[in-house]
Design an enzyme around this catalytic site. Structure first.
Site: not given
Length: 337
Positions: A146, A239, A241
């Site tokens: 990001c 994102h 994760e």
């Protein structure tokens, strides 16, 4: 293959309790298995510091490559921290000098909570350039998440991120554009990825930089791209994760900001994340919050416990696949001899 708990970092115990395979360092030393050392430059603010550790540690530990994984977190002294977080960093994190001295096979650079599009005005700007410059010369591959993607696109490729008219926030469907690249080998051709950002690097900017876009969304734009050589720099704009409740906690923080008067705008729902029933619960809660703010009364309790069980994770498998492919490529290159 397992993560090696080479410190008493609390995230190791949390991951082990969740069922992740984490082994003590003395056990790892007795096994005849090759090692991979992966750095994590954690630039996230205090409230997300340990969650970010766990999210990236978890993805690395779920790789099916035949190796023991050592993940070495470090951060930057230029980032503002509470006393508690400074103690956490001092106890469990390495310094960049230690990272350079010990060396790494790969590096992950997290995002950071910066709304201002002018990244070159941030205190971490020059230190981040130092880290990336060193890693480009000494590390097999760098995975940027990001904001780190936005920063590297600016200082290495001259592409400055663009403020969005509204926050890109939610779960979005993506399509694999280049199915031949090893980072997306064996993956579904369409999958979800969470996004949360006020700024973007456009597909046109990735193209102008000469980068290869692998995964893109019609709504959220580019998610995954790679440098010209295919692996040295890997860019996430989303994102993958994130935990299943990451966006819920972010939404809750935004509601609290409204309640305390930090903002006059009640937050919209993250896209494609809440069910219709959850939206109805939160719409009713909004009425109570607005009334409490007008009356200056106590904040109503956020219905997190009621909502959390209804949330679905529709992105973790694809995130695990990309990280597994990435680590596999790193492993092949670092152990080819």
């Amino acid at each position: 293959m397992p993560l090696v708990a080479d410190t008493d970092l609390p995230s190791f115990k949390r991951l082990q309790a969740e069922g992740s395979l984490v082994i003590p360092e003395d056990t790892a030393a007795s096994q005849e298995v090759r090692e991979l050392h992966i750095g994590l430059l954690n630039m996230m603010p205090d409230k997300a510091l340990e969650a970010t550790e766990r999210q990236f540690f978890r993805l690395v530990g779920e790789s099916n490559q035949i190796a023991r994984f050592y993940v070495h977190p470090f951060t930057m002294k230029e980032l503002a921290r509470s006393e508690e977080s400074r103690e956490h960093v001092a106890m469990y994190y390495k310094s960049f000098d230690e990272i350079k001295s010990d060396g790494l096979d790969a590096l992950i650079i997290s995002g950071a909570n910066v709304v201002d599009p002018a990244l070159d005005k941030q205190d971490f700007w020059l230190p981040l350039i130092d880290v990336v410059d060193w890693a480009c010369d000494n590390v097999t591959s760098i995975l940027c998440s990001c904001l780190a993607t936005h920063a590297v696109l600016q200082f290495r490729y001259g592409q400055t991120r663009i403020p969005l008219p509204y926050k890109c926030w939610g779960i979005y469907s993506h399509r694999v554009r280049d199915r031949s690249h090893p980072l997306v080998a064996g993956m579904n051709t369409r999958f979800d990825v969470p996004h949360s950002r006020f700024n973007a690097v456009t597909p046109q900017q990735f193209a102008a930089a000469g980068l290869n876009v692998l995964v893109e969304s019609e709504q959220a734009g580019v998610h995954l791209a790679v440098s010209e050589d295919g692996l040295r720099l890997v860019f996430f704009q989303g994102h993958p994760e994130y935990d299943v409740n990451s966006l819920l906690k972010e939404y809750k923080r935004e509601v609290m900001r409204y309640m305390t008067g930090e903002t006059d705008s009640y937050p919209p729902f993250p896209g494609n994340y809440f069910s219709l029933q959850t939206r109805a619960v939160l719409a009713e809660y909004r009425e109570r919050v607005v009334a409490a703010r007008k009356a200056g009364s106590e904040i109503p309790e956020f219905p997190e416990a009621l909502i959390a069980p209804s949330l679905d994770n529709t992105w973790h498998d694809s995130a695990e696949s990309v990280i597994n492919n990435w680590i596999g490529q790193v492993y092949q290159l670092t152990h080819s001899g």
